[in-house]
Design a protein around this motif. Structure first.
Motif, PDB file in Angstrom:
ATOM      1  N   LYS A 112      -2.263  -7.687  26.863  1.00 22.07           N
ATOM      2  CA  LYS A 112      -0.834  -8.062  26.914  1.00 22.07           C
ATOM      3  C   LYS A 112      -0.307  -7.916  28.341  1.00 22.07           C
ATOM      4  N   LYS A 113      -0.641  -6.792  28.949  1.00 22.21           N
ATOM      5  CA  LYS A 113      -0.169  -6.504  30.311  1.00 22.21           C
ATOM      6  C   LYS A 113      -0.704  -7.562  31.286  1.00 22.21           C
ATOM      7  N   TYR A 114      -1.966  -7.893  31.129  1.00 23.44           N
ATOM      8  CA  TYR A 114      -2.617  -8.887  31.985  1.00 23.44           C
ATOM      9  C   TYR A 114      -1.952 -10.255  31.819  1.00 23.44           C
ATOM     10  N   LEU A 115      -1.632 -10.603  30.558  1.00 20.33           N
ATOM     11  CA  LEU A 115      -1.049 -11.930  30.302  1.00 20.33           C
ATOM     12  C   LEU A 115       0.326 -12.086  30.934  1.00 20.33           C
ATOM     13  N   LYS A 116       1.059 -10.990  31.024  1.00 23.84           N
ATOM     14  CA  LYS A 116       2.391 -11.049  31.650  1.00 23.84           C
ATOM     15  C   LYS A 116       2.293 -11.519  33.090  1.00 23.84           C
ATOM     16  N   LYS A 117       1.131 -11.284  33.701  1.00 32.03           N
ATOM     17  CA  LYS A 117       0.958 -11.677  35.112  1.00 32.03           C
ATOM     18  C   LYS A 117       0.424 -13.104  35.226  1.00 32.03           C
ATOM     19  N   GLN A 118       0.229 -13.778  34.104  1.00 36.20           N
ATOM     20  CA  GLN A 118      -0.392 -15.116  34.124  1.00 36.20           C
ATOM     21  C   GLN A 118       0.635 -16.234  33.909  1.00 36.20           C
ATOM     22  N   MET A 119       1.918 -15.919  34.028  1.00 29.35           N
ATOM     23  CA  MET A 119       2.945 -16.891  33.661  1.00 29.35           C
ATOM     24  C   MET A 119       2.951 -18.159  34.522  1.00 29.35           C
ATOM     25  N   ASP A 120       2.369 -18.084  35.715  1.00 31.12           N
ATOM     26  CA  ASP A 120       2.299 -19.283  36.553  1.00 31.12           C
ATOM     27  C   ASP A 120       1.474 -20.380  35.867  1.00 31.12           C
ATOM     28  N   LEU A 121       0.618 -19.983  34.960  1.00 33.82           N
ATOM     29  CA  LEU A 121      -0.224 -20.957  34.249  1.00 33.82           C
ATOM     30  C   LEU A 121       0.590 -21.883  33.351  1.00 33.82           C
ATOM     31  N   LEU A 122       1.823 -21.490  33.063  1.00 39.26           N
ATOM     32  CA  LEU A 122       2.665 -22.309  32.174  1.00 39.26           C
ATOM     33  C   LEU A 122       2.845 -23.721  32.714  1.00 39.26           C
ATOM     34  N   SER A 123       2.815 -23.886  34.019  1.00 42.99           N
ATOM     35  CA  SER A 123       3.062 -25.212  34.618  1.00 42.99           C
ATOM     36  C   SER A 123       1.784 -25.916  35.059  1.00 42.99           C
ATOM     37  N   VAL A 124       0.637 -25.367  34.691  1.00 44.90           N
ATOM     38  CA  VAL A 124      -0.634 -25.944  35.159  1.00 44.90           C
ATOM     39  C   VAL A 124      -1.443 -26.450  33.958  1.00 44.90           C
ATOM     40  N   TYR A 125      -2.020 -27.661  34.093  1.00 45.41           N
ATOM     41  CA  TYR A 125      -2.917 -28.134  33.035  1.00 45.41           C
ATOM     42  C   TYR A 125      -4.109 -27.193  32.931  1.00 45.41           C
ATOM     43  N   PRO A 126      -4.507 -26.869  31.704  1.00 48.01           N
ATOM     44  CA  PRO A 126      -5.657 -25.952  31.579  1.00 48.01           C
ATOM     45  C   PRO A 126      -6.980 -26.638  31.878  1.00 48.01           C
ATOM     46  N   ASP A 127      -8.018 -25.840  32.093  1.00 45.14           N
ATOM     47  CA  ASP A 127      -9.374 -26.385  32.236  1.00 45.14           C
ATOM     48  C   ASP A 127      -9.803 -26.909  30.869  1.00 45.14           C
ATOM     49  N   SER A 128      -9.993 -28.204  30.798  1.00 44.58           N
ATOM     50  CA  SER A 128     -10.310 -28.859  29.523  1.00 44.58           C
ATOM     51  C   SER A 128     -11.630 -28.360  28.930  1.00 44.58           C
ATOM     52  N   ASP A 129     -12.525 -27.889  29.801  1.00 40.86           N
ATOM     53  CA  ASP A 129     -13.851 -27.449  29.327  1.00 40.86           C
ATOM     54  C   ASP A 129     -13.918 -25.941  29.080  1.00 40.86           C
ATOM     55  N   SER A 130     -12.818 -25.247  29.263  1.00 40.77           N
ATOM     56  CA  SER A 130     -12.792 -23.774  29.104  1.00 40.77           C
ATOM     57  C   SER A 130     -13.997 -23.134  29.798  1.00 40.77           C
TER      58      SER A 130
END
Ligand SMILES: Cc1ncc(COP(=O)(O)O)c(C=O)c1O
Length: 358
Positions: free
Chosen positions: A47-65
């Motif tokens: 949870k703590k780690y995810l709070k620092k990942q909010m910049d990802l909200l505006s980025v397309y994800p890696d389609s291939d994970s």
């Protein structure tokens, strides 16, 4: 405009599930015993780690994970090219059926079980047969005789809602028999990490080309809200599934959450100890209450036979802010069955007290 929809899609009926969002009443402060999530929830460090990942909200994800598949390789010891990642395990069930089943495919499903195999196979117009059993370990020989030729069988292990785990040896028997008949075996191991013996079949993926294994992080790692699952199979099969999935099917946040959760997989040891202890407690206490019979479960939920009708019991408990799973909607069960998750001691005491007062 006159719509001309596919009649199968028009007839398609989604199945019902548990979870807090399945009820219409106010959802605050409800103890959810209807979905079988890790009793400790998501690891606090994830949870703590995810709070620092909010910049990802505006980025397309890696389609291939890509990064997640690398981490899953480390976690499962299965090569990346044999891994497909999905928006929850459910997405993979639907993609698998779309890719490998058609109106000529005979499908065999032991019941009662998770409903989505049937629903997804129906969408492909398959011929489905059901095999009623409360414990496949016991009825294995008659089940083997029913395995169709050039078909597909779905085995949930441990099984939802019975909680029964089929031994690795018996699962191998199923896969070997199916292999001789050119039938594929879809093994759903979404609850395997929360089971007692954790006897997975993934070590046998090398041996059996006709084996596909489904896993999820939503239950064991408490990530149900973020939707993340994966499938393991031979390279050819996985390539087809990877080509079929929609682009960007898994959000960047979900990929990061899953990778972080895998880092803290030791959390599962702590969880397993709690589940084992609390399951015994729940079973002992509930079995003493008149009108309730608990089935033996290998995992983090318990199927209970009840004399009170399941929908009435659900309503009564909901008044006390406790939500249980009414199992009437499971093919093969009726309104004499409920399912409860195994939660923490404090929560379980409330459930036991409420059941005693019914
Ligand atoms: C046996 C089984 N498989 C798969 C799923 C779906 O998992 P996910 O949340 O990853 O889509 C569920 C959900 O309840 C389940 O019970």
């Amino acid at each position: 405009m006159k719509l001309n929809p596919n009649p199968r899609i028009v007839e398609h009926e989604p199945s019902s599930h548990g979870g807090i969002n399945s009820i219409k009443s106010k959802k605050t402060g409800i103890l959810d015993y209807s979905s079988n999530i890790n009793p400790l929830g998501c690891h606090p460090k994830v949870k703590k780690y995810l709070k620092k990942q909010m910049d990802l909200l505006s980025v397309y994800p890696d389609s291939d994970s890509t990064e997640l598949r690398k981490n899953l390789k480390w976690y499962t010891k299965i090569p990346e090219e044999q891994i497909v990642v999905g928006n929850g395990a459910t997405e993979i069930i639907y993609n698998f059926c779309q890719a490998f089943l058609n109106n000529k495919t005979p499908v065999l499903i032991p019941i009662p079980t998770f409903s989505e195999y049937e629903v997804a196979a129906k969408l492909q117009n398959c011929k489905i047969s059901f095999f009623k059993t409360m414990n496949l370990n016991i009825n294995i020989d008659s089940f083997l005789k029913k395995i169709p030729k050039k078909g597909c069988i779905f085995v949930c292990n441990p099984n939802n809602p019975t909680g029964v785990l089929i031994s690795r040896q018996k699962m191998q028997k199923i896969i070997q028999t199916a292999k001789k008949k050119s039938t594929i075996v879809f093994v759903d191991e979404c609850f395997i990490e929360l089971s007692e013996s954790k006897q997975s079949i993934i070590k046998d993926l090398k041996k059996y080309e006709n084996l596909f294994v489904l896993r999820s992080l939503t239950k064991s790692f408490g990530l149900a809200g973020i939707r993340i699952g994966y499938g393991l199979g031979n390279k050819k099969l996985i390539t087809i599934l990877n080509n079929l999935k929609i682009p960007w099917n898994v959000s960047g946040i979900a990929q990061k959450a899953a990778s972080a959760a895998l880092c803290y997989h030791n959390y599962l040891d702590k969880t397993s100890k709690i589940i084992l202890k609390e399951k015994k407690n729940l079973k002992n206490s509930i079995s003493k209450i008149d009108g309730f019979t608990c089935y033996t479960s290998d995992t983090n939920f318990i199927l209970i036979k009840t004399k009170i009708k399941s929908n009435i019991l659900q309503k009564k408990l909901l008044k006390k802010k406790i939500l249980i799973r009414d199992c009437n909607s499971f093919r093969g069960l009726n309104n004499n069955f409920i399912r409860i998750a195994v939660k923490t001691n404090k929560e379980n005491k409330k459930l036991i007290k409420a059941l005693e007062a019914v």
